[in-house]
Design an enzyme around this catalytic site. Structure first.
Site, PDB file in Angstrom:
ATOM      1  N   GLU A 214      -3.021  -0.362   8.556  1.00  8.11           N
ATOM      2  CA  GLU A 214      -1.781   0.061   9.234  1.00  8.11           C
ATOM      3  C   GLU A 214      -1.804  -0.452  10.663  1.00  8.11           C
ATOM      4  OE1 GLU A 214      -0.714   4.250   9.298  1.00  8.11           O
ATOM      5  OE2 GLU A 214      -1.209   4.459   7.174  1.00  8.11           O
TER       6      GLU A 214
ATOM      7  N   HIS B  25      -2.402  11.078   1.085  1.00  6.01           N
ATOM      8  CA  HIS B  25      -1.842  10.834   2.415  1.00  6.01           C
ATOM      9  C   HIS B  25      -1.231  12.165   2.881  1.00  6.01           C
ATOM     10  CE1 HIS B  25      -0.361   7.334   5.081  1.00  6.01           C
ATOM     11  NE2 HIS B  25       0.003   8.436   5.699  1.00  6.01           N
TER      12      HIS B  25
ATOM     13  N   ARG C  16       0.855  -1.183   0.000  1.00  7.14           N
ATOM     14  CA  ARG C  16       0.000   0.000   0.000  1.00  7.14           C
ATOM     15  C   ARG C  16       0.894   1.236   0.000  1.00  7.14           C
ATOM     16  NH1 ARG C  16      -2.026   2.499   4.910  1.00  7.14           N
ATOM     17  NH2 ARG C  16      -3.083   4.338   4.139  1.00  7.14           N
TER      18      ARG C  16
ATOM     19  N   ASN D   4      -6.692   1.676  10.474  1.00  7.56           N
ATOM     20  CA  ASN D   4      -5.336   1.914  10.958  1.00  7.56           C
ATOM     21  C   ASN D   4      -5.408   1.924  12.482  1.00  7.56           C
ATOM     22  OD1 ASN D   4      -4.769   2.330   8.280  1.00  7.56           O
ATOM     23  ND2 ASN D   4      -4.133   4.457   8.497  1.00  7.56           N
TER      24      ASN D   4
ATOM     25  N   GLU E 233      -6.694   8.350   6.580  1.00  4.41           N
ATOM     26  CA  GLU E 233      -6.964   9.067   7.832  1.00  4.41           C
ATOM     27  C   GLU E 233      -7.447  10.503   7.617  1.00  4.41           C
ATOM     28  OE1 GLU E 233      -3.542   8.646  10.386  1.00  4.41           O
ATOM     29  OE2 GLU E 233      -3.811   6.488  10.552  1.00  4.41           O
TER      30      GLU E 233
END
Ligand code: FCB
Length: 447
Positions: free
Chosen positions: A352, A121, A77, A293, A166
């Site tokens: 994660e 990200h 990933r 995550n 996130e």
């Protein structure tokens, strides 16, 4: 000793992100992102460090893919830097940027490693931040345009695309607390950013589907933590519930139920115009893979703090790492909760999980990171327990493949199963890397 076997075709992988590893920040037509700007400002990052070079993955990707193959990873990933593809955020496409991800993906496929591409990200184009960034609703539409370009170009080979990593961290650390780029400390801006990030997921979902060359799965990854009250008192329990609404339910409810708890926050009620427009929640609730995550839990007490009136505590007697409490059963709790409270129809994966360990090379050039092995062993066992109790977890990605730039903390915390000497950029597989390779070969762990 017993062996905990995982289901057939369980996806074992590792994760990274563009800004944390690529370096080459101004190479081949790449435009500046908010992390380039932020990390170049004095005082924002530990020791004045930045991701200009990082671990130079942009130039060393071939060796890194080889390392992944040696470890036996089934999937990797990674994230795509928006400003390599669209240097100004929208408009003109940069072919050299696309070509880098072509090379990376082609190399992975040659080694039978499934690419899991993540579109975002944290590294928003600076050009879009100059127009207000995520608190500006228009950014969500720009993101959908970028998603379309990537889908059109890569989905002949890439079958899994994550929109965001996130979104809560992007919104709250970037615009509410200001510890991350763009460094804004404005609670209403953070809440607006969060909604627009989620909206952008829905818009991108549709754009990816429309442009895809073959059936693709579209996911999102969320940071989720079980919230515990520091004491049994009513005020602490309510504090934990408020933080749970802000961190967990604010993302899970819209994505999986089509509702949003943020509408109830006094702060949102005060915004001059409605933040959540008609049709937004229907758009957001489109998802094929939910990525979890997980790092830790939070223990909360009532305190004077904007929005949530709560603060974190760190009880004596628990085990802590360089960044958080080590709490393996939390990964089980969060997976069970998603399953029981939401009955998701999408796939579930751990995207994660990992721990920072102050590793170093021993006299013989080996990195004996026993603490990481113990952490992984205990967390993977809890994932197994969740599967045994009925949660269909499809995969587990370790954070991270290799040591890298840990945002505001710079290069201090090392999360890799591959050690990187930051002077020479030489990579060395740690003991945990060898241990993880065996887990993949055995499709299970021994406890
Ligand atoms: C996660 C981020 C990742 C890294 C790890 C330690 O929240 O997604 O980039 O910082 O934490």
């Amino acid at each position: 000793m017993t062996t905990l076997k995982f289901p057939k075709n369980f996806v074992w992988g590792a994760a990274t992100s563009a800004y944390q590893i690529e370096g080459a920040w101004n190479v081949d037509g790449k435009g500046p992102s908010i992390w380039d700007t932020f990390s170049h400002k004095p005082g924002k990052i530990a020791n004045g460090e930045n991701g200009d070079v990082a671990v130079d993955h942009y130039h060393r990707y071939k060796d890194d893919v080889k390392l992944m193959a040696d470890l036996g990873l089934r999937a990797y990933r990674f994230s795509i830097a928006w400003t390599r593809i669209l240097p100004e955020g929208t408009g003109k496409v940069n072919p050299k940027g696309l070509a880098f991800y072509d090379r990376l993906v082609d190399d992975m496929l040659k080694q039978d490693i499934e690419p899991y591409a993540c579109l975002f990200h944290y590294d928003l184009p600076q050009a879009l931040q100059d127009q207000g960034g995520w608190p500006n609703r228009k950014t969500a539409y720009a993101f959908a345009e970028y998603a379309r370009v990537v889908s059109d170009h890569l989905t002949d080979r890439v079958k899994v695309i994550f929109t965001h990593n996130e979104p809560w961290v992007t919104a709250v650390l970037g615009y509410f607390l200001g510890d991350h780029a763009p460094g804004i400390k404005d609670p209403p801006a953070g809440i607006k950013a969060l909604h627009h990030l989620l909206l952008s997921h829905g818009l991108a979902y549709e754009a990816i589907r429309a442009a895809a060359k073959q059936p693709v799965k579209i996911g999102i990854t969320l940071n989720l933590n079980p919230m515990y009250p520091a004491t049994d008192s009513k005020i602490d329990r309510e504090a934990a519930m408020r933080v749970d609404a802000l961190v967990n339910r604010s993302v899970l409810d819209p994505l999986l139920k089509g509702t949003s708890p943020i509408q109830e926050f006094a702060l949102v009620k005060m915004l001059s115009r409605s933040l959540i427009e008609a049709g937004d929640l229907e758009k957001i609730k489109q998802l094929d893979i939910l990525g979890v995550n997980y790092y830790s839990r939070s223990v909360l007490k009532h305190a004077n703090f904007p929005l949530v009136s709560a603060a974190q505590t760190f009880p004596e007697g628990n085990e802590y790492s360089g960044m958080w409490e080590i709490f393996p059963q939390g990964i089980y709790e969060i997976l069970m909760r998603i399953w029981k409270d939401y009955h998701p129809s999408c796939e579930l994966m751990v995207t994660e999980n990992g721990v920072p360990v102050p590793d170093g090379l021993d006299f013989d050039g080996r990195v004996r990171d026993e603490r990481r092995i113990r952490y992984l062993q205990n967390h993977i066992a809890q994932v197994h327990r969740a599967i045994k109790d009925g949660v269909p977890v499809k995969g587990y990605f370790h954070w991270s493949l290799m040591d890298n730039f840990e945002w505001a903390l710079g290069y201090g915390p090392r999360f890799g199963i591959v050690y990187v000497d930051y002077k020479t950029l030489k990579r060395t597989v740690k003991d945990s890397g060898r241990w993880f390779a065996k887990v993949i070969r055995d499709n299970g762990i021994k406890i």
